[in-house]
Design a protein around this motif. Structure first.
Motif, short mmCIF file in Angstrom:
data_model
loop_
_atom_site.label_atom_id
_atom_site.label_comp_id
_atom_site.label_asym_id
_atom_site.label_seq_id
_atom_site.Cartn_x
_atom_site.Cartn_y
_atom_site.Cartn_z
N HIS A 55 0.80 -1.17 0.01
CA HIS A 55 0.04 0.04 0.08
C HIS A 55 0.81 1.36 -0.19
O HIS A 55 0.69 2.08 -0.69
CB HIS A 55 -0.95 -0.07 1.12
CG HIS A 55 -1.89 1.28 1.30
ND1 HIS A 55 -1.19 2.56 1.84
CD2 HIS A 55 -3.02 1.22 0.82
CE1 HIS A 55 -2.37 3.23 1.85
NE2 HIS A 55 -3.30 2.73 1.20
N ARG A 86 -9.08 2.36 -5.94
CA ARG A 86 -10.03 1.38 -5.16
C ARG A 86 -9.08 0.25 -4.47
O ARG A 86 -9.21 -0.05 -3.49
CB ARG A 86 -10.71 0.92 -6.36
CG ARG A 86 -12.11 1.43 -6.43
CD ARG A 86 -13.11 0.90 -7.12
NE ARG A 86 -13.56 1.58 -8.25
CZ ARG A 86 -13.40 1.65 -9.58
NH1 ARG A 86 -12.61 0.77 -9.91
NH2 ARG A 86 -13.92 2.71 -10.10
N ARG A 87 -7.78 0.03 -5.03
CA ARG A 87 -7.17 -0.93 -4.76
C ARG A 87 -6.51 -0.61 -3.38
O ARG A 87 -6.28 -1.13 -2.59
CB ARG A 87 -6.08 -1.38 -5.90
CG ARG A 87 -5.06 -2.47 -5.23
CD ARG A 87 -4.40 -3.07 -6.53
NE ARG A 87 -5.29 -3.54 -7.67
CZ ARG A 87 -4.75 -3.98 -8.82
NH1 ARG A 87 -3.53 -3.70 -8.91
NH2 ARG A 87 -5.64 -4.72 -9.65
N GLY A 136 -7.49 1.72 -1.48
CA GLY A 136 -8.51 1.79 -0.57
C GLY A 136 -8.69 0.32 0.09
O GLY A 136 -8.80 -0.01 1.41
N TRP A 137 -8.76 -0.87 -0.71
CA TRP A 137 -9.00 -2.16 -0.17
C TRP A 137 -7.79 -2.52 0.72
O TRP A 137 -8.10 -3.28 1.79
CB TRP A 137 -9.40 -3.01 -1.30
CG TRP A 137 -10.83 -3.00 -1.63
CD1 TRP A 137 -11.38 -2.50 -2.72
CD2 TRP A 137 -11.79 -3.48 -1.03
NE1 TRP A 137 -12.77 -2.60 -2.60
CE2 TRP A 137 -13.06 -3.37 -1.28
CE3 TRP A 137 -11.92 -4.05 0.31
CZ2 TRP A 137 -14.54 -3.58 -1.05
CZ3 TRP A 137 -13.07 -4.41 0.73
CH2 TRP A 137 -14.45 -4.06 0.31
N LEU A 138 -6.68 -2.34 0.22
CA LEU A 138 -5.52 -2.45 1.03
C LEU A 138 -5.54 -1.99 2.11
O LEU A 138 -5.33 -2.50 3.41
CB LEU A 138 -4.32 -2.21 0.16
CG LEU A 138 -3.81 -3.02 -1.07
CD1 LEU A 138 -2.66 -2.43 -1.59
CD2 LEU A 138 -3.51 -4.65 -0.56
N ARG A 152 -8.22 -1.03 3.87
CA ARG A 152 -9.30 -1.74 4.80
C ARG A 152 -8.88 -3.06 5.37
O ARG A 152 -9.02 -3.43 6.49
CB ARG A 152 -10.47 -1.89 3.93
CG ARG A 152 -11.10 -0.54 3.62
CD ARG A 152 -12.68 -0.92 2.98
NE ARG A 152 -13.08 0.65 2.19
CZ ARG A 152 -12.97 0.69 0.95
NH1 ARG A 152 -12.20 0.05 0.17
NH2 ARG A 152 -13.58 1.69 0.78
N ILE A 153 -8.16 -3.79 4.52
CA ILE A 153 -7.66 -5.14 5.01
C ILE A 153 -6.68 -4.86 6.08
O ILE A 153 -6.66 -5.73 6.85
CB ILE A 153 -6.95 -5.73 3.47
CG1 ILE A 153 -8.09 -6.41 2.63
CG2 ILE A 153 -6.05 -7.15 4.12
CD1 ILE A 153 -7.59 -6.83 1.43
#
Length: 169
Positions: A114, A140-141, A143-145, A147-148
């Motif tokens: 990230h 988006r990617r 953001g997902w990283l 969140r994870i």
């Protein structure tokens, strides 16, 4: 020695609170603010400079968490040799610690991806051409990283509580 152990635990908690609190701030305050029409012209710069600053703070916190975590284990009577002989891993404490360490390794991997690959590239593309499909995909990617990583950090925190306070029955 007890005072050093307590100082290490305090530092561990402070670093975790700073790092996790920062991730929560980004997710629930910063990113929603950047979606407001009145800040669109500065949103990419705001995210970029906040990200650069938080990356430094975050990696310092991760380093402190690792160092204080090792010291905290020593304060609880574990030595390096115990990790290699298997003494640590045979108890429920050790098995929980093992899961926690696996999650920490995942956090380090996701954080590096990230902070040094996806996030900087997403921000650079966002600043160059905010409407590009590649910028949107990378944002988006990223953001997902994020969140994870937050979910992994919350899991590590729960495991830390179980290590110190016991297991739910």
């Amino acid at each position: 020695m007890r005072a050093l152990y307590l100082l290490s635990v305090w530092l561990h908690i402070l670093a975790a609170a700073t790092w996790i609190g920062g991730m929560i701030f980004v997710a629930v305050v910063l990113i929603p603010v950047t979606r407001r029409p009145e800040v669109h012209s500065v949103a990419s710069s705001l995210v970029h400079w906040t990200g650069v600053r938080f990356r430094l703070v975050g990696w310092i916190c991760l380093g402190l968490l690792i160092l204080s975590g090792v010291f905290n284990l020593a304060g609880r009577g574990f030595r390096w040799a115990d990790l290699w002989t298997g003494r640590v891993w045979t108890s429920s404490f050790g098995q929980t610690l093992g899961i926690k360490l696996i999650l920490v390794a995942l956090i380090l991997l996701v954080s590096a991806l990230h902070d040094f690959v996806i996030g900087p590239r997403a921000t650079a593309l966002w600043q160059e051409n905010p409407a590009s499909q590649e910028a949107l995909r990378l944002r988006r990617r990223a953001g997902w990283l994020g969140r994870i990583n937050l979910l992994l950090a919350l899991g590590v925190t729960a495991l830390g509580v179980m290590l110190v306070r016991g297991f739910p029955r």
